[in-house]
Design a protein around this motif. Structure first.
Motif, short mmCIF file in Angstrom:
data_model
loop_
_atom_site.label_atom_id
_atom_site.label_comp_id
_atom_site.label_asym_id
_atom_site.label_seq_id
_atom_site.Cartn_x
_atom_site.Cartn_y
_atom_site.Cartn_z
N GLU A 134 -5.76 -5.48 6.40
CA GLU A 134 -7.09 -5.08 5.50
C GLU A 134 -6.11 -4.37 4.47
OE1 GLU A 134 -10.22 -4.76 5.74
OE2 GLU A 134 -10.15 -6.07 7.34
N ASN A 135 -5.14 -4.16 4.92
CA ASN A 135 -3.90 -2.99 3.12
C ASN A 135 -3.60 -4.77 2.88
OD1 ASN A 135 -4.17 -0.87 3.82
ND2 ASN A 135 -2.48 -1.09 5.27
N ARG A 163 -6.11 -8.46 -3.65
CA ARG A 163 -6.89 -8.33 -4.67
C ARG A 163 -6.24 -7.73 -6.47
NH1 ARG A 163 -9.82 -6.04 -0.33
NH2 ARG A 163 -11.72 -6.92 -0.01
N SER A 164 -4.30 -6.74 -5.81
CA SER A 164 -4.47 -6.19 -6.91
C SER A 164 -3.37 -7.20 -7.45
CB SER A 164 -2.89 -4.67 -6.87
OG SER A 164 -3.45 -3.62 -5.32
N ALA A 173 1.01 -1.19 0.32
CA ALA A 173 0.09 0.18 0.08
C ALA A 173 1.17 1.04 -0.33
CB ALA A 173 -0.87 0.32 1.33
N ARG A 180 -5.18 -7.78 2.03
CA ARG A 180 -6.31 -8.01 1.88
C ARG A 180 -6.45 -7.12 0.22
NH1 ARG A 180 -11.13 -10.21 5.33
NH2 ARG A 180 -11.02 -7.39 5.04
N ASN A 181 -5.89 -6.30 0.29
CA ASN A 181 -6.49 -5.20 -0.90
C ASN A 181 -5.20 -5.54 -1.44
OD1 ASN A 181 -8.50 -3.86 0.23
ND2 ASN A 181 -7.12 -2.52 1.05
N THR A 201 -10.49 -12.50 0.67
CA THR A 201 -10.92 -11.19 0.47
C THR A 201 -12.86 -10.57 1.06
OG1 THR A 201 -11.37 -12.01 -1.86
CG2 THR A 201 -9.35 -10.94 -1.58
#
Length: 306
Positions: free
Chosen positions: A109-110, A116-117, A26, A112-113, A138
């Motif tokens: 949370e970062n 997704r990326s 992130a 999991r993001n 996710t």
């Protein structure tokens, strides 16, 4: 201090001593410029690799660290009764696996993001609709990671020799007995089991331990890579592959019963850039996903703190 606060504190310690967690992507909005998807054979997969300056993938697979509380696991030792070696058709699907909960921390949370990326990056390597939607990690509170115990010979490089199992994971030789039946253990199957311990000098060290040491409720760091595998019907799926698991702090139940022994001090090495469990101090931690990210992370963290 709550368990979630303790986990965040442990993550901060790991980041300060050089580890690059999945959550730190992130802070690196341009990280994809240093990564590339590579199609591999034996077995047929697509992997996320370091990239050259021209964007072409290298032969070094990217490995990331994710932190959380261990909520479930299926780890060695395995024996004949648990493996059911008579059913050869399912042996290639038997895996060592873990599930962790990030306790709703910002770092989790970062992470999991970031998953997704990574999934979106893989998706661009296929025709639209071929890669299955991402579901693991996710849309719920846990992330799962697994690794096959053995590789069928037809999926394994002929140049790669079988790596024998140790007595910790294969006490009665059940896995080794399958080597002559169409399977072998390759570097891709190896999972390292490690404990972080503070020495008398105040420094932390990472040492190899028995896989049966881990318990639900332990705070751990797992190292994973992301691999896309082909499915029937022309589809594909992104898997989270377990490479190592490090015990950072024992669960509260275990503290009540007394700490486990620091079991193994033997040194060992593997080719992948994952923690190996060698007796290394905090200034020598391995496992960075990319060499040049060390400087990038240091600069960006310094800027965010300054």
């Amino acid at each position: 201090m709550s368990t979630a606060e303790l986990l965040s504190q442990l993550i901060a310690e790991e980041t300060r001593i050089g580890d690059v967690g999945l959550h730190t992507l992130a802070k690196l909005p341009s990280w994809q410029e240093s990564a590339a998807v590579k199609e591999c054979t034996l077995p047929k997969t697509w992997r996320l690799m370091e990239s050259e300056a021209d964007g072409k993938p290298t032969d070094e697979e990217l490995v990331f660290t994710v932190y959380g509380e261990l909520t479930d696991h299926n780890l060695p030792p395995f024996n004949k009764s648990t493996l059911n070696v008579r059913d050869k058709t399912r042996l290639k699907y038997i895996k060592q696996s873990v599930e962790i909960d990030g306790l709703k921390t910002l770092e989790y949370e970062n992470a999991r993001n970031a998953m997704r990326s990574i999934h979106a990056m893989f998706d661009r390597a296929f025709k639209e609709g071929v890669l299955e939607d991402l579901s693991d990690g996710t849309d719920r509170d846990t992330i799962s990671a697994a690794n096959r115990l053995l590789t069928p010979l037809r999926d394994a490089p002929t140049t790669e020799a079988h790596i024998p199992h140790d007595n910790y994971s294969d006490p009665d030789g059940a896995l080794e007995s399958l080597v002559c039946q169409g399977f072998k253990r390759t570097e891709d199957n190896i999972v390292n089991y490690i404990m972080k311990k503070r020495g008398y000098d105040g420094k932390y060290r990472y040492r190899k331990i028995k896989p049966q040491t881990f318990r639900k409720g332990d705070l751990v760091a797992i190292q994973v890579s992301f691999v896309v595998v082909p499915l029937r019907g022309g589809k594909a799926r992104m898997n989270t592959v377990l490479r190592s698991i490090t015990l950072l702090r024992e669960g509260t139940d275990r503290h009540a019963k007394g700490s486990v022994a620091d079991e193994a001090k033997e040194k060992f090495t593997v080719k992948r850039k994952v923690r190996t469990g060698e007796d290394t101090d905090e200034s020598e931690v391995e496992g960075l996903p990319k060499k040049i990210w060390r400087g990038m992370i240091a600069m960006e963290i310094a800027e965010s703190q300054g």
